[in-house]
Design an enzyme around this catalytic site. Structure first.
Site, short mmCIF file in Angstrom:
data_model
loop_
_atom_site.label_atom_id
_atom_site.label_comp_id
_atom_site.label_asym_id
_atom_site.label_seq_id
_atom_site.Cartn_x
_atom_site.Cartn_y
_atom_site.Cartn_z
CE LYS A 170 -1.51 0.42 -1.17
NZ LYS A 170 -0.95 -0.17 0.07
O1 LIG Z 1 2.63 2.44 -4.09
C1 LIG Z 1 2.64 1.87 -3.00
C2 LIG Z 1 1.64 2.06 -2.07
C3 LIG Z 1 1.76 1.46 -0.86
N1 LIG Z 1 2.81 0.66 -0.56
C4 LIG Z 1 2.86 0.06 0.78
O2 LIG Z 1 3.98 0.60 1.49
C5 LIG Z 1 4.64 -0.42 2.22
C6 LIG Z 1 6.03 -0.60 1.68
O3 LIG Z 1 6.73 -1.55 2.43
P1 LIG Z 1 8.35 -1.76 2.29
O4 LIG Z 1 8.63 -2.92 3.17
O5 LIG Z 1 9.00 -0.48 2.75
O6 LIG Z 1 8.61 -2.04 0.85
C7 LIG Z 1 3.76 -1.66 2.11
O7 LIG Z 1 2.84 -1.65 3.17
C8 LIG Z 1 3.03 -1.45 0.80
O8 LIG Z 1 1.75 -2.08 0.76
C9 LIG Z 1 3.79 0.48 -1.48
O9 LIG Z 1 4.79 -0.23 -1.25
N2 LIG Z 1 3.69 1.09 -2.69
#
Ligand SMILES: O=c1ccn([C@@H]2O[C@H](COP(=O)(O)O)[C@@H](O)[C@H]2O)c(=O)[nH]1
Length: 270
Positions: free
Chosen positions: A95
């Site tokens: 990001k």
């Molecule tokens: O809007 C967003 C952007 C990035 N993320 C990232 O995705 C994963 C989600 O992890 P889970 O364990 O499946 O919830 C994580 O790395 C976030 O930083 C997001 O969730 N939402």
């Protein structure tokens, strides 16, 4: 190959699921590993063994590697290299977003040929202005890589900024989508500028119909987003949509075959 061509080939082989490698401290505990660079390395390489060559895209979350300083970043570099060797596309979730020459340096780090932190794509934050991302957009195009720009994120606080209406009547999210759509216009099979649109955002008040690029959909799984949410948001065929799940898959480790089974179940559900 362009990034769009690489994605199309990967999806044809493995479907659209993206799996995240997020070495949360609580997951290290659950896997019986120490909260150290050694524990991180064991965790990450187990995930690489389970996911490499079995899904189209793997998304290591840079923050969980940076926590361990230079040794953690070295593990991230190894993860990127091993996944790419396995033929799996790597989306580094860092990001990044900054101005001018600083953005150019981030672009070189995450999208430049020969950089140890460069996967196949990186996540970018456009909240210093979509135009500030230009060095990354240019480097991605030059090197056959891609970017995924935050538009409507999966966290509830995102709406405080992303759904604000600009003077021209469009939301901030729609403005980002329109810039990305313009950049991708006319590219086949799809452009190299992707968007991040969370599976948890509720009703979309944005128009994605002119957007010709990949959409990363986090929030699927552990944050509550379901297949039904994805279909409602993006249409039944979910063209160019990459649902991404981290904890919901990783909780099945450390056994590699259990991780693979979890991946297969999610792939089938999609
Ligand atoms: O809007 C967003 C952007 C990035 N993320 C990232 O995705 C994963 C989600 O992890 P889970 O364990 O499946 O919830 C994580 O790395 C976030 O930083 C997001 O969730 N939402």
């Amino acid at each position: 190959m362009t990034f769009g061509e690489k994605l199309a080939k990967a999806v044809a082989a493995h479907g659209p699921l993206c799996v995240g490698i997020d070495p949360h401290p609580s997951l290290l505990d659950a896997w019986g590993l120490s909260r150290t660079a050694e524990g991180l390395e064991r965790f990450a390489l187990t995930a690489v063994e389970a996911f490499g060559g079995k899904v189209s895209v793997v998304k290591p979350q840079a923050a969980f590697f940076e926590t361990y300083g230079s040794r953690g970043v070295a593990v991230l570099e190894r993860v990127i290299a091993e996944l790419r060797d396995s033929g799996t596309l790597v989306l580094v979730d860092a990001k990044r977003g900054d101005i001018g020459s600083t953005m150019a340096a981030y672009a070189q780090a995450y999208l430049g040929d020969g950089s140890p932190l460069a996967g196949d794509a990186v996540t970018l934050s456009p909240f210093l202005g979509f135009g500030s991302l230009q060095p990354a957009l240019d480097t991605a195009r030059e090197t056959g890589r891609g970017v995924f720009v935050l538009a409507l994120t999966s966290n509830p606080e995102g709406a405080q900024v992303q759904r604000v209406v600009a003077p021209d009547g469009r939301t901030v999210a729609q403005t980002i989508i329109d810039f990305a759509a313009a950049r991708n216009s006319g590219i086949s099979p799809c452009g190299d500028v992707g968007l991040v649109v969370g599976a948890t955002i509720g009703e979309t008040d944005v128009d994605l119909s002119r957007f010709n690029g990949p959409i990363l959909a986090p929030g699927f799984g552990a944050q509550g987003g379901s297949v039904a949410d994805l279909k409602r948001l993006f249409g039944p065929d979910m063209r160019n949509v990459f649902p991404t799940s981290s904890r919901d898959v990783l909780k099945h480790g450390p056994d590699v075959s259990s991780l693979v089974s979890a991946v297969r179940r999610v792939q089938q559900s999609l």
